[in-house]
Each structure stands twice: as structure tokens, then as C-alpha cells.
Design a protein around this motif. Sequence first.
Motif, PDB file in Angstrom:
ATOM      1  N   PHE A 199       4.904  10.719 -31.422  1.00  0.00           N
ATOM      2  CA  PHE A 199       4.940  11.734 -32.042  1.00  0.00           C
ATOM      3  C   PHE A 199       5.662  12.786 -30.525  1.00  0.00           C
ATOM      4  O   PHE A 199       5.168  14.600 -31.328  1.00  0.00           O
ATOM      5  N   LEU A 200       6.241  12.724 -29.826  1.00  0.00           N
ATOM      6  CA  LEU A 200       6.815  13.423 -29.410  1.00  0.00           C
ATOM      7  C   LEU A 200       7.945  14.769 -30.522  1.00  0.00           C
ATOM      8  O   LEU A 200       8.312  15.305 -29.829  1.00  0.00           O
ATOM      9  N   SER A 201       8.687  14.145 -31.514  1.00  0.00           N
ATOM     10  CA  SER A 201       9.636  14.774 -32.562  1.00  0.00           C
ATOM     11  C   SER A 201       8.757  16.107 -33.111  1.00  0.00           C
ATOM     12  O   SER A 201       9.190  16.484 -33.554  1.00  0.00           O
ATOM     13  N   LYS A 202       7.331  15.093 -33.280  1.00  0.00           N
ATOM     14  CA  LYS A 202       6.376  15.734 -34.258  1.00  0.00           C
ATOM     15  C   LYS A 202       6.152  17.245 -33.768  1.00  0.00           C
ATOM     16  O   LYS A 202       6.086  17.828 -34.269  1.00  0.00           O
ATOM     17  N   ILE A 203       5.609  16.964 -32.738  1.00  0.00           N
ATOM     18  CA  ILE A 203       4.608  17.976 -32.294  1.00  0.00           C
ATOM     19  C   ILE A 203       6.303  19.407 -31.842  1.00  0.00           C
ATOM     20  O   ILE A 203       6.810  19.405 -31.046  1.00  0.00           O
ATOM     21  N   LYS A 204       5.087  21.221 -32.385  1.00  0.00           N
ATOM     22  CA  LYS A 204       6.752  21.355 -32.143  1.00  0.00           C
ATOM     23  C   LYS A 204       5.998  22.941 -31.320  1.00  0.00           C
ATOM     24  O   LYS A 204       4.503  22.885 -31.766  1.00  0.00           O
ATOM     25  N   LEU A 205       6.017  23.123 -30.258  1.00  0.00           N
ATOM     26  CA  LEU A 205       5.645  24.365 -29.311  1.00  0.00           C
ATOM     27  C   LEU A 205       5.606  25.494 -29.940  1.00  0.00           C
ATOM     28  O   LEU A 205       5.867  25.709 -30.665  1.00  0.00           O
ATOM     29  N   ARG A 206       4.288  26.576 -29.338  1.00  0.00           N
ATOM     30  CA  ARG A 206       3.389  27.445 -30.112  1.00  0.00           C
ATOM     31  C   ARG A 206       3.900  28.844 -28.753  1.00  0.00           C
ATOM     32  O   ARG A 206       3.661  29.701 -29.411  1.00  0.00           O
ATOM     33  N   GLY A 266       8.877  26.519 -30.962  1.00  0.00           N
ATOM     34  CA  GLY A 266       9.347  25.137 -31.731  1.00  0.00           C
ATOM     35  C   GLY A 266      10.555  24.397 -31.176  1.00  0.00           C
ATOM     36  O   GLY A 266      10.378  23.335 -32.450  1.00  0.00           O
ATOM     37  N   ARG A 267      10.205  24.152 -30.479  1.00  0.00           N
ATOM     38  CA  ARG A 267      10.765  22.680 -29.539  1.00  0.00           C
ATOM     39  C   ARG A 267      10.332  21.762 -29.594  1.00  0.00           C
ATOM     40  O   ARG A 267       9.124  22.059 -29.780  1.00  0.00           O
ATOM     41  N   PRO A 268      10.837  20.419 -30.410  1.00  0.00           N
ATOM     42  CA  PRO A 268       9.934  19.417 -30.197  1.00  0.00           C
ATOM     43  C   PRO A 268       9.204  18.957 -28.614  1.00  0.00           C
ATOM     44  O   PRO A 268       9.546  18.906 -27.771  1.00  0.00           O
ATOM     45  N   LEU A 269       8.344  18.086 -28.471  1.00  0.00           N
ATOM     46  CA  LEU A 269       7.566  18.167 -27.129  1.00  0.00           C
ATOM     47  C   LEU A 269       8.622  17.221 -26.374  1.00  0.00           C
ATOM     48  O   LEU A 269       7.692  17.208 -25.582  1.00  0.00           O
ATOM     49  N   GLY A 270       8.800  16.534 -27.077  1.00  0.00           N
ATOM     50  CA  GLY A 270       9.625  14.995 -26.545  1.00  0.00           C
ATOM     51  C   GLY A 270      10.797  16.253 -25.423  1.00  0.00           C
ATOM     52  O   GLY A 270      10.916  15.879 -24.222  1.00  0.00           O
ATOM     53  N   GLY A 279      -1.817  17.919 -38.904  1.00  0.00           N
ATOM     54  CA  GLY A 279      -2.283  17.369 -37.595  1.00  0.00           C
ATOM     55  C   GLY A 279      -2.880  16.789 -36.886  1.00  0.00           C
ATOM     56  O   GLY A 279      -3.363  15.593 -38.186  1.00  0.00           O
ATOM     57  N   PHE A 280      -2.939  16.171 -35.822  1.00  0.00           N
ATOM     58  CA  PHE A 280      -3.344  14.803 -35.347  1.00  0.00           C
ATOM     59  C   PHE A 280      -4.350  14.468 -34.210  1.00  0.00           C
ATOM     60  O   PHE A 280      -5.265  15.638 -34.728  1.00  0.00           O
ATOM     61  N   ARG A 281      -5.045  13.680 -34.382  1.00  0.00           N
ATOM     62  CA  ARG A 281      -6.242  13.071 -33.716  1.00  0.00           C
ATOM     63  C   ARG A 281      -5.610  12.873 -31.740  1.00  0.00           C
ATOM     64  O   ARG A 281      -5.136  12.008 -31.839  1.00  0.00           O
ATOM     65  N   LEU A 282      -6.351  13.602 -31.376  1.00  0.00           N
ATOM     66  CA  LEU A 282      -6.317  12.963 -30.162  1.00  0.00           C
ATOM     67  C   LEU A 282      -7.566  12.760 -28.730  1.00  0.00           C
ATOM     68  O   LEU A 282      -8.819  12.734 -29.178  1.00  0.00           O
ATOM     69  N   ALA A 283      -6.848  11.760 -28.388  1.00  0.00           N
ATOM     70  CA  ALA A 283      -8.294  11.194 -27.654  1.00  0.00           C
ATOM     71  C   ALA A 283      -7.398  10.755 -26.397  1.00  0.00           C
ATOM     72  O   ALA A 283      -6.320  10.865 -26.112  1.00  0.00           O
ATOM     73  N   VAL A 284      -8.629  11.348 -25.730  1.00  0.00           N
ATOM     74  CA  VAL A 284      -8.567  11.587 -24.087  1.00  0.00           C
ATOM     75  C   VAL A 284      -9.216  10.314 -23.109  1.00  0.00           C
ATOM     76  O   VAL A 284     -10.302  10.537 -23.142  1.00  0.00           O
TER      77      VAL A 284
END
Lengths: 284, 299
Positions: free
Chosen positions: A82-89, A103-107, A141-146
Motif C-alpha cells: 500500500f505504501l507506494s500506492k497511496i499519495k499524500l494530499r 503527491g509523494r507516496p506514503l512510503g 479507495g481502499f478499506r481501512l481496518a483499525v
Amino acid sequence: MLVLTLTGCVDGVKGSGKTMSLCHAVHYCSKQGWLVLHIPDAHLWVKNCKELLPSSYHASRFDQPIQASNWLRNFRTTNEHFLSKIKLRQRYVWTKRESTEEGRPLGELVDMGVSRVKSSSDVVGAVLKELRLQAGGTEGGFRLAVAVDGVNGLWGRTTLKKEDKSPVAPEELTLVHNLRKMINNDWCGGAVIATLSQTGSLYAPSSAYLPQELLGEEGFDSMDPFIPVPVSLYSEKEFESCYLYYLDRHWLQHPHSQTEEGKKELIFLSNRNPSVLERLCAFL
Amino acid sequence: KFSEEFIKKQVEEFNIGKRHLANMMGEDPETFTQGDINRSIAYLFPSGLFDKKAKPLMKHPDEVFPKQRAVQWGADGRPFHFLFYTGKQSYYSLMHVSTGRWLLKEELEELLVETISEHDYARFIQLMERLLSLPYCSVEEDFVQRYRRQLEIQSSKQQVQPLQYDQHGVAYSTGDGRRKTATGTVLLRDSGSGSISINGTNYVHYFPVLQDREQLMFPLHFMEVLGRFDMQCSVSGGGHSSQAGALRLAISRAMLSFLSEGQVETMRQAGLLTPDPRIKERKKPGQEGARRKFTWKKR
């Protein structure tokens, strides 16, 4: 959004399998492709902390660099893809020279948090905020489980002290503050699974297992509405399967334990409590 | 030193060797006596030695290997005979042979309808023993037998309470036990699922130590009724070990009303029904504890 709490029931306050059930749920979620935010024990953030730094972001709050960097490392290993897929807003500024662009990846953010220990707590806050914003999103979108273990630690007291020996309230810790925002009901696209545990909790009586007692007023209000799930001791079938598993793994070495009588003895001695049974059957 | 199987093997070998020897000498194997064996050995292996015991011999193993006792203890190390630890068990069991006992002082008073002092009674016993020790005492056996009683063999004089039934027809019984300042009471209910509650809490939480729970399990497991009873216990005083011991006694006593005579006897022999008499020993003056003395200084 779904909020589940696993509580112990009358018979099995300690050792009835709450953490194991949480781990089961986490595994299921990750198999289904959800992003899993797993906090192994919230009590670890609230006691026995060696370093407390005053937060740079917010004057009255305190940072916990070690715990935050540990958690970021674990987060990185659990959610690799997921780290490379999600971009910062949003653009985050750490110091005069450091900043992470939009726009940088979360990783990259996570790596920065791991390497720069001083600002790791703020990185954690940023990660949580991003995930909260993007969880219910329609595009990519992805599902988040906390999954939080020992969630009652977030609303109790802490054993930490400031330099002038006055006690620290949980709100004054950045990690706890950010985590509370996650558990609040204001985002969608995921679920929150929590366990209430008395074992690590501070200043709670050992016979307490109900949500009201362990969470306190504040915690109960913020977790509301939630679905309490009582975790009871092994039923007949569960005990049978556990016993057969131990037999299969050759944990039960003595020939007497393979007979009916030995099984009855095990039932009696452990009263179908999972942790007690495990300690009985383990070696050394 | 020599196991039974070894001696048996030696006997077989001796017999086979005897037949071989008979064959060699040309004699009939069936009627080959020890005297013939000795002569044949002397013929086949002439020896110039003078000592008879040094010459080659072939004898039955029973005469060669010294007689020794069979193993005195079982697989768990527990000796068979109750006088094993005296060292000379056969001798002391011979000494201990008693067909009965003499009349007690109270019984003698009853018989003679007169008051008897201790010295009189002691003199009476002395004279009776002297009478028995003389030869031809069997002539006066009737007279002597009048003053002897048989020993009572079975000593399980337990008062077994009858079962009580409550409203739903479920049988229940109570028992109490004490061990070293801890007292416990148990209410045993039949047709249950094996759940135990002590002072309102579950026994797994009340006795976190495995040893205490094993103590609770012992009477039920011994009688193999593990999942049959429901128990409500209350216990106070003492520490955790003594509370567990008190509850164990209470459970065994409560179980008596559910069991048959023979099972009661086995329980008694297992030691489940005997209250443990050990208590804390008194501290003596001049010593630090009950046994521990103060540190001894040479000067």
C-alpha cells in the motif's frame, strides 16, 4: 462505520482469547486486501516510556519517539504494497529544511519517520490523517481496518510524569491524541476492532471486565455506538479442536493424555480457559 | 545380583549340558545321576590340584548360586511388605504374629465385677504371658482363650451421611474439612457439568497455582467422577495451600454419601479421608524459631 469491541465475559476475564480473536480478524482483513492499522498494545504507549519530548507541532503535547518509530517500522512491514500506492494530499513541513510535498507516496513519509526519530510522532499523526481522508475515497479507495489492543488504555491515566513531577494526562501525548481521532466516528470506509484488556491497564481493579468500568465515561462516550462482542471460554467443539491440535503437534507427550481420562483432567484443570490450557500443555 | 531369568537360563543350560555329557560318555541321558556327572568330569578334566573346591565341577545352579531374595519392591519403588524398612522384615513379621489381644483393664473389670488397679492388671498380663511361655500350655488353652479377644480387622468407622434431595430432585451433600487454620465447606451437587465456584469466584481465578487445582482434582479423579458434580465451596483462613487441602478433605467427605462401601474403604486407604494433623510448631525460648537456633559464635 463499524466499531467492534471484544470484551471478556464473566468466566474468562483473563486469557479467554481476546487478543487472538483480534489477530484472527486482522489476518482476515489483510487477506481480503484491506489496509490494516494494528496497534499491538495501547498500554505500551501510556506507561514505561523512557523519553518524553515536548512536541514541536503543538506546545502542550508530548512526543514519544521510540514507540512511534517502532510502530512506523511495523506499519511499513505489514502494509508493504500500500505504501507506494497511496499519495499524500497535503504538504507537510517538518523543519526549515525538511518537507514532504504533495503527491509523494506514503512510503517516503514512513521512511522519513523511521529515520528521523525526533519527528516520528508527528509522522504518525500525518499518516493517520492521510489514511483517514483517503479511506472512503472512490478513486483507488481502499478499506481501512483499525485494530487496537487494550483500547481502554487511551482513556485512563498514565504512569508518565512531566519534569516537574506532575502526571501526564493521555490527551497530552501526541500518539494517543491522534489515535483517538481515528476511533472517532467521523470517517467511513473501514472498521475499528478493539479489545478491552485488564491485564495491562493501569489503576483498574482486577475483576473489572465490563466496557463501562474499563473505558470510563469519556472513553465510553467516544466509542459510542459500538457492538460489544463477549469472548467466552472454549466451547466443547473449540476445546476438542485445540486438544487435537496439541496432539498433532506432539505437545502432549504423556501416553495418559491421549486417553479420555487425560482429556477430562485437562478440562478440569484448565476449566476450558485457553491461556491456562496452553500453559498446561506447553513444555518447560 | 542374579536375576530370575539368568538363573532359569543357567538351569536349562545345565540340563542340556548333562545330556550332552551323558551322550559323550555313552551313558543313558535319562538315568544320569549327579554321582555319574562327578565321575565323568573327573575323568574328562583330570586335575592335579589338592583342594577339592578348586577342581572343576558341574552342579545344579541352585547349589552353585547363593540363595537370594526376590525383589522386595514394585515398579513405583514402594515395598510390598509393611515391615520392609525394619531391615529384617521376615524376622519382625514372625515376632509380630498375633492372633488377638489380651483383655483390656475395663473389660476385665466388667468380667470380674470388681475394681482392679493398674498394678493388678499388669501382674495379671505378666502371669498370662508366663503361662503361655511354658511348655504344654495348650492343655490350658480354653482357660487362656477366655481372656483373649480377636482384633478388629476393618477400621473404616466413617459416619456416612445420607443423601439429601433438593426441590428439583437433584441429589446433593455437604462436607467440611480443616487443614492448618483453614476451614472449607463444600456443597456437592449431582448431575452437573464439573463447574466449581469458590467464595463466588471461579476456581481458575481463585487458585492460579496448578498445584492447588490438582489437589482439588485428586478425590474426583481417584473415583473417576470428574465431570459429574457441581461444587459450591466457601473457604477461609490459612494460605492457598492449606485452603486447597481443606477443600480436598471437604470434597472427599461430601463424596462419601455418593459412593459404595468398597469405594469408601479405598478412599480411606488412599489417605483422602484423614485430616492432616501437621500444624505450625511452637517457637521455643532461647531459639530463633521452632528448630533454628541462634547463630553460634565461638567467642
